[in-house]
Design an enzyme around this catalytic site. Structure first.
Site, mmCIF file in Angstrom:
data_model
loop_
_atom_site.group_PDB
_atom_site.id
_atom_site.type_symbol
_atom_site.label_atom_id
_atom_site.label_comp_id
_atom_site.label_asym_id
_atom_site.label_seq_id
_atom_site.Cartn_x
_atom_site.Cartn_y
_atom_site.Cartn_z
ATOM 1 N N ASN A 1 1.052 -1.402 0.105
ATOM 2 C CA ASN A 1 0.117 -0.146 -0.236
ATOM 3 C C ASN A 1 0.828 1.524 0.197
ATOM 4 O O ASN A 1 1.448 1.778 0.856
ATOM 5 C CB ASN A 1 -1.200 -0.068 1.268
ATOM 6 C CG ASN A 1 -1.677 1.241 1.282
ATOM 7 O OD1 ASN A 1 -1.752 2.139 -0.026
ATOM 8 N ND2 ASN A 1 -2.458 1.471 2.587
ATOM 9 N N HIS B 1 -9.457 1.731 5.095
ATOM 10 C CA HIS B 1 -8.164 2.059 6.039
ATOM 11 C C HIS B 1 -8.488 2.675 6.481
ATOM 12 O O HIS B 1 -9.478 3.651 7.102
ATOM 13 C CB HIS B 1 -7.142 2.373 4.842
ATOM 14 C CG HIS B 1 -6.132 2.400 5.055
ATOM 15 N ND1 HIS B 1 -5.373 2.995 6.089
ATOM 16 C CD2 HIS B 1 -5.136 1.648 5.387
ATOM 17 C CE1 HIS B 1 -4.069 2.870 6.954
ATOM 18 N NE2 HIS B 1 -3.984 1.690 5.400
ATOM 19 N N GLU C 1 -6.859 5.388 7.602
ATOM 20 C CA GLU C 1 -6.651 6.761 7.076
ATOM 21 C C GLU C 1 -7.928 7.128 6.166
ATOM 22 O O GLU C 1 -7.368 8.630 6.725
ATOM 23 C CB GLU C 1 -4.619 6.816 5.901
ATOM 24 C CG GLU C 1 -4.128 6.765 7.441
ATOM 25 C CD GLU C 1 -3.166 5.602 6.457
ATOM 26 O OE1 GLU C 1 -2.904 5.841 5.092
ATOM 27 O OE2 GLU C 1 -2.010 5.593 6.756
ATOM 28 N N SER D 1 3.050 -1.599 10.281
ATOM 29 C CA SER D 1 4.681 -1.334 10.389
ATOM 30 C C SER D 1 5.901 -3.509 9.986
ATOM 31 O O SER D 1 6.363 -3.196 11.260
ATOM 32 C CB SER D 1 5.415 -1.644 11.881
ATOM 33 O OG SER D 1 4.543 0.315 12.007
ATOM 34 N N GLY E 1 2.284 2.398 11.258
ATOM 35 C CA GLY E 1 3.646 3.406 11.120
ATOM 36 C C GLY E 1 4.255 4.113 11.645
ATOM 37 O O GLY E 1 4.606 5.257 11.877
ATOM 38 N N GLU F 1 -5.286 -4.338 11.026
ATOM 39 C CA GLU F 1 -4.223 -3.863 11.014
ATOM 40 C C GLU F 1 -4.656 -2.775 11.847
ATOM 41 O O GLU F 1 -5.235 -2.011 12.363
ATOM 42 C CB GLU F 1 -4.541 -2.593 9.403
ATOM 43 C CG GLU F 1 -4.301 -3.177 8.330
ATOM 44 C CD GLU F 1 -3.552 -2.151 7.857
ATOM 45 O OE1 GLU F 1 -3.286 -2.962 6.941
ATOM 46 O OE2 GLU F 1 -3.731 -0.806 7.579
ATOM 47 N N LYS G 1 -0.003 4.100 -0.119
ATOM 48 C CA LYS G 1 -0.853 5.507 0.717
ATOM 49 C C LYS G 1 -0.508 6.514 -1.027
ATOM 50 O O LYS G 1 -0.633 6.508 -1.955
ATOM 51 C CB LYS G 1 0.031 5.949 1.622
ATOM 52 C CG LYS G 1 -0.307 4.324 2.894
ATOM 53 C CD LYS G 1 0.110 4.310 4.047
ATOM 54 C CE LYS G 1 0.226 3.457 5.228
ATOM 55 N NZ LYS G 1 0.108 3.885 6.237
HETATM 56 P P1 13P Z 1 3.594 1.143 7.611
HETATM 57 O O1 13P Z 1 3.659 -0.318 7.432
HETATM 58 O O2 13P Z 1 4.196 2.148 7.129
HETATM 59 O O3 13P Z 1 2.845 0.557 8.920
HETATM 60 O O4 13P Z 1 1.381 1.163 6.973
HETATM 61 C C1 13P Z 1 0.483 -0.093 7.767
HETATM 62 C C2 13P Z 1 -0.388 0.097 6.589
HETATM 63 O O5 13P Z 1 -0.966 0.975 6.578
HETATM 64 C C3 13P Z 1 -0.396 -1.029 4.996
HETATM 65 O O6 13P Z 1 -2.108 -0.727 4.878
#
Ligand code: 13P
Length: 254
Positions: free
Chosen positions: A9, A93, A95, A211, A171, A165, A11
């Site tokens: 992903n 997600h 976000e 992560s 993150g 997640e 983003k």
């Molecule tokens: P990170 O791997 O940067 O923690 O992000 C995870 C994520 O949101 C995958 O959709």
């Protein structure tokens, strides 16, 4: 059989040059489906490049609007993602929930839109640290999950892919422990089974995200209930993403 998937992903990261260089690094991994979620504007370009360099790589969108078409400025539909060559959609997600105020009901509509367009949805669920500390993690995930499964028919429920997640692991550089992941994945499998005419446990595909790196992957993938990962930051580097895919192949003896 559950599917074994490692998905990137991106983003809101990337460029035309990065799409090209990243795809050129990707190699097939026996038994593992590799999926790239670039920003939606790059899906068409990625599809052209992978047809030459990595036809085994699948593409998807990080979000879709629930309508097929209409006066929704700035949005893209699941049908458009399919038209660009996408096969997957991420729904729910963190976000999107946090910055775009997406409710469980809206996310359920987006999952249905993905199926309507013939795409495979990956539903993200996960609790905050406060919710975990209060002992509410499983209840929160159950609410997020049943809000979606309630609106699906039998075959859709059977094929729904869920990505656990935890909010506190996204993150932060601190992934959940293998035990925490195993507990929640088993809870998710239980809820999916109870949701109705779901196939046997083994048929469900449940991913972990938060992560994941090439170092944390080995431990996480040891869990029998973990079918792969949704990777954010580390997946921007194609070589590191490949290492996570290899880790899944080793852990599952594929
Ligand atoms: P990170 O791997 O940067 O923690 O992000 C995870 C994520 O949101 C995958 O959709």
């Amino acid at each position: 059989m559950s599917r074994k998937i490692v998905a990137a992903n991106w983003k809101m990261h990337g460029s035309r040059a990065m799409v090209e260089s990243w795809i050129r690094l990707i190699r097939p991994i026996e038994g593992v489906e590799l999926v790239l979620f670039p920003p939606v504007g790059y899906i068409g370009l990625a599809n052209e490049i992978l047809s030459r360099h990595a036809p085994f790589l699948a593409l998807g969108a990080q979000n879709v609007h629930e309508a097929a078409a209409g006066a929704f400025t700035g949005e893209a539909s699941a049908e458009m993602v399919a038209d660009l060559g996408g096969r997957y959609v991420i729904a729910g997600h963190l976000e999107r929930r946090r910055y775009s105020g997406e409710s469980d009901a809206r996310i359920a509509n987006k999952v249905r839109a993905a199926y309507r367009a013939g795409l495979q949805p990956i539903l993200c669920v996960g609790e905050t640290l406060a919710e975990r500390s209060a002992g509410e993690a499983e209840a929160v995930v159950a609410r997020q999950l049943t809000a979606v499964t309630a609106g699906l028919n039998g075959p859709e429920r059977t094929t729904l892919i869920v990505a656990y997640e935890p909010v506190w692991a996204i993150g932060t550089g601190k992934s959940a422990s293998a035990l925490q992941v195993e507990e929640m994945h088993n809870c998710i499998r239980g809820i999916l089974s109870a949701a109705g005419d779901i196939g046997k446990d083994k048929e469900m595909t449940v991913l972990y995200g938060g992560s994941v790196s090439e170092t944390s992957a080995d431990g996480l993938f040891q869990g029998p209930s973990v079918d792969g990962a949704l990777v954010g930051g580390v997946a921007l580097d194609g070589a590191r993403f490949m290492k996570i895919g290899e880790s899944l192949r080793r852990a599952k003896r594929l």
